[in-house]
Design a protein around this motif. Structure first.
Motif, PDB file in Angstrom:
ATOM      1  N   PRO A 173      69.015  57.807  34.606  1.00  0.00           N
ATOM      2  CA  PRO A 173      69.717  56.581  34.223  1.00  0.00           C
ATOM      3  C   PRO A 173      70.467  56.745  32.904  1.00  0.00           C
ATOM      4  O   PRO A 173      70.024  57.465  32.014  1.00  0.00           O
TER       5      PRO A 173
ATOM      6  N   LYS B  53      74.040  57.637  42.208  1.00  0.00           N
ATOM      7  CA  LYS B  53      74.158  56.206  42.442  1.00  0.00           C
ATOM      8  C   LYS B  53      72.978  55.488  41.789  1.00  0.00           C
ATOM      9  O   LYS B  53      71.823  55.888  41.966  1.00  0.00           O
ATOM     10  N   ASN B  54      73.281  54.428  41.055  1.00  0.00           N
ATOM     11  CA  ASN B  54      72.256  53.601  40.400  1.00  0.00           C
ATOM     12  C   ASN B  54      71.286  54.416  39.553  1.00  0.00           C
ATOM     13  O   ASN B  54      70.080  54.162  39.534  1.00  0.00           O
TER      14      ASN B  54
END
Length: 143
Positions: free
Chosen positions: A55, A119-120
Motif C-alpha cells: 500500500p 490494484k488497491n
C-alpha cells in the motif's frame, strides 16, 4: 537469609525486565523489511501466484525481475508529505519509506508470459510454469 534471597530475586527480576525492555526497544527499529511486504505465494498445476501487500506505492516505483529462478520485487517510496503537525513534530511513525525488496525462489517459470497487476495496494504476479515440452532439459538415451 530469607530477606537476602528475596533481594536477590528482586534484583534478578529487575535485570530481566530491563533486558526485555532494552531488547524490545532496540529490535523494534530493526523490524525486517519482510514485515512490510507481506506475501502470499500459491501454486497450482499451471502457475505460481504471488500477492504482495504494497500500500502507498506508485506503480511506477515498483520493479519486478525474474532471473535464475528468482523473482525479485523492489519498491521505492519517498518520504510522506503528511508527517507531523504544522511544526513538523512527529510523536510516532510506523510507516516506512525508502527502498524495500523481497526475493522468492520459483523454478521453471515461462518468463515471457509473466503478468503483473497492481490494484488497491496489492501487487499480484502470475508466473506460468513451463510445459514439459518447454523444458530446456534434453534426455539422451545411452545405446
Amino acid at each position: 537469609m530469607a530477606n537476602e534471597l528475596q533481594n536477590r530475586n528482586n534484583l534478578f527480576d529487575s535485570l530481566m525486565n530491563m533486558r526485555n525492555w532494552m531488547n524490545d526497544d532496540f529490535f523494534s527499529n530493526l523490524t525486517p523489511v519482510a514485515d512490510h511486504m507481506k506475501t502470499d505465494v500459491t501454486e497450482d498445476d499451471k502457475n505460481y501466484t504471488v500477492k504482495i501487500d504494497m500500500p502507498g506505492f506508485d506503480k511506477k516505483d515498483i520493479h519486478i525481475n525474474y532471473a535464475n529462478d528468482i523473482l525479485t520485487v523492489t519498491g521505492h517510496r519517498d518520504t510522506f508529505d503528511d508527517d507531523g503537525d504544522k511544526d513538523g513534530n512527529v510523536l510516532h511513525s510506523e510507516r516506512r519509506y525508502g527502498q524495500m525488496s523481497r526475493q522468492y525462489r520459483l523454478p521453471d517459470v515461462n518468463k515471457k508470459d509473466i503478468k503483473a497487476q497492481y490494484k488497491n495496494g496489492v501487487l499480484t504476479i502470475t508466473l506460468p510454469k513451463m510445459d514439459e515440452t518447454d523444458d530446456d532439459e534434453n534426455h539422451i538415451d545411452i545405446e
